[in-house]
Write a protein that holds these residues in place. Structure first.
Motif, PDB file in Angstrom:
ATOM      1  N   ALA A   1      46.733  44.029  42.189  1.00  0.00           N
ATOM      2  CA  ALA A   1      45.820  43.887  43.325  1.00  0.00           C
ATOM      3  C   ALA A   1      44.465  44.507  43.004  1.00  0.00           C
ATOM      4  CB  ALA A   1      46.423  44.535  44.568  1.00  0.00           C
ATOM      5  N   GLN A   2      44.486  45.605  42.253  1.00  0.00           N
ATOM      6  CA  GLN A   2      43.241  46.284  41.888  1.00  0.00           C
ATOM      7  C   GLN A   2      42.395  45.437  40.949  1.00  0.00           C
ATOM      8  OE1 GLN A   2      43.846  50.137  40.059  1.00  0.00           O
ATOM      9  NE2 GLN A   2      41.767  50.206  39.252  1.00  0.00           N
TER      10      GLN A   2
ATOM     11  N   SER B   1      40.853  42.557  42.842  1.00  0.00           N
ATOM     12  CA  SER B   1      39.748  42.986  43.707  1.00  0.00           C
ATOM     13  C   SER B   1      38.497  43.290  42.903  1.00  0.00           C
ATOM     14  CB  SER B   1      40.176  44.215  44.519  1.00  0.00           C
ATOM     15  OG  SER B   1      41.247  43.892  45.390  1.00  0.00           O
ATOM     16  N   GLU B   2      38.683  43.787  41.681  1.00  0.00           N
ATOM     17  CA  GLU B   2      37.536  44.103  40.824  1.00  0.00           C
ATOM     18  C   GLU B   2      36.744  42.860  40.442  1.00  0.00           C
ATOM     19  OE1 GLU B   2      39.368  46.190  37.626  1.00  0.00           O
ATOM     20  OE2 GLU B   2      39.402  48.128  38.671  1.00  0.00           O
TER      21      GLU B   2
ATOM     22  N   THR C   1      37.101  38.984  44.338  1.00  0.00           N
ATOM     23  CA  THR C   1      37.848  37.974  45.080  1.00  0.00           C
ATOM     24  C   THR C   1      38.634  38.628  46.210  1.00  0.00           C
ATOM     25  OG1 THR C   1      38.130  36.733  43.017  1.00  0.00           O
ATOM     26  CG2 THR C   1      39.558  36.120  44.864  1.00  0.00           C
ATOM     27  N   PRO C   2      38.547  38.098  47.427  1.00  0.00           N
ATOM     28  CA  PRO C   2      39.361  38.645  48.523  1.00  0.00           C
ATOM     29  C   PRO C   2      40.836  38.623  48.134  1.00  0.00           C
ATOM     30  CG  PRO C   2      37.776  37.062  49.359  1.00  0.00           C
ATOM     31  CD  PRO C   2      37.717  36.961  47.872  1.00  0.00           C
ATOM     32  N   CYS C   3      41.566  39.674  48.486  1.00  0.00           N
ATOM     33  CA  CYS C   3      42.944  39.807  48.019  1.00  0.00           C
ATOM     34  C   CYS C   3      43.812  40.447  49.094  1.00  0.00           C
ATOM     35  CB  CYS C   3      42.970  40.648  46.733  1.00  0.00           C
ATOM     36  SG  CYS C   3      44.613  41.011  46.103  1.00  0.00           S
ATOM     37  N   LYS C   4      45.069  40.023  49.161  1.00  0.00           N
ATOM     38  CA  LYS C   4      46.038  40.600  50.090  1.00  0.00           C
ATOM     39  C   LYS C   4      47.323  40.923  49.328  1.00  0.00           C
ATOM     40  CE  LYS C   4      47.846  41.585  54.205  1.00  0.00           C
ATOM     41  NZ  LYS C   4      47.389  42.746  55.016  1.00  0.00           N
TER      42      LYS C   4
END
Length: 282
Positions: A229-230, A233-234, A237-240
């Protein structure tokens, strides 16, 4: 909407091997109770399934009675705990990931002359506890280059740099380069990051750059899943990060045209398929 699944999503070799060994014990009972020391993998849904089959999870090795089976999880355990279990005639089924076992032995061999271990990883992670137990000349665990910078290194001293097997290789290589540039210390760099981890993270980065949104599936207490996830996000890009499909904000996601999905190394295929079905229903 187009939904794209990363090729490397889901169980890695080490996790698959650990669960296969546990499944064998559960499927062919011999009258001895079956224990695991802590979660065999970091996925609550999998742990619940084994608990329903009678597998007992404990955190204190002393709670495993003599004569019982104990399955050593993929993360491994400390050498001291392993020695204490053998001394009490506990039946050990070692399911330590081969990559983790290799890292343990590399650390033991390369610190035999007293070099201090500098380990890039999560201080409270069970794999890290096992790794540092093999260090022969002291150790320091750090989670960032800033944290390492705050640790005084003695000029002329020998150090051994290694990493938790699921750490970010890009960050690790940057740390190794910085240490090599100092010139006043000797640093041996060990290659302990799993290739499967590198491939999974690289694929997640590439996928994130080509979709509008990313979903990362896996346990919240799974270090490799959190790092996925990290790294996503770097990329901006939007992430869940979710454990199950029920946690997906499907109404919000309906506005995206391309959604990428990846999953941690301890995420069962069933949970991934449920997330894919939820997204594809949009």
């Amino acid at each position: 909407m187009e939904v794209i699944l990363a090729e490397t999503a889901g169980f890695c070799m080490g996790v698959d091997m650990a669960l296969t060994k546990l499944d064998h014990l559960v499927g062919e009972p011999d009258g001895h109770p079956i224990y695991i020391l802590g979660p065999i993998i970091h996925n609550p849904q999998v742990l619940k399934r084994y608990a329903e089959k009678g597998v007992v999870m404990v955190h204190d090795p002393a709670e495993v009675p003599a004569g019982a089976h104990v399955v050593i999880r993929a993360h491994g355990i400390t050498r001291q705990v392993e020695e204490s279990l053998r001394a009490r005639n506990v039946l050990i089924k070692d399911a330590t990931c081969p990559r983790v076992k290799k890292a343990q032995l590399l650390i033991e061999r390369n610190t035999a002359d007293g070099g201090e271990l500098l380990l890039y990883g999560e201080a409270d992670h069970p794999e890290v506890a096992g790794l540092v137990s093999y260090a022969q000349g002291g150790h320091f665990v750090f989670g960032s280059s800033e944290e390492l910078a705050g640790h005084a290194l003695t000029p002329g001293k020998r150090y051994v740099l290694a990493a938790q097997t699921t750490q970010d290789r890009v960050q690790f290589e940057s740390i190794a380069k910085d240490l090599a540039g100092r010139g006043d210390i000797e640093v041996a760099v060990l290659e302990t990051i799993c290739d499967a981890t590198k491939l999974r993270q690289t694929e997640a980065r590439d996928l994130a750059q080509n979709v509008d949104f990313m979903v990362v599936v896996g346990g919240y207490n799974s270090g490799n899943t959190r790092r996925l996830a990290q790294v996503v996000s770097e990329q901006g890009t939007p992430c869940k990060h979710v454990e199950t499909v029920d946690e997906l904000p499907l109404d919000e996601l309906a506005r995206y045209k391309r959604i990428g999905v990846t999953a941690g190394a301890s995420t069962p295929r069933l949970l991934i398929d449920e997330v894919l079905a939820g997204l594809e229903s949009l």
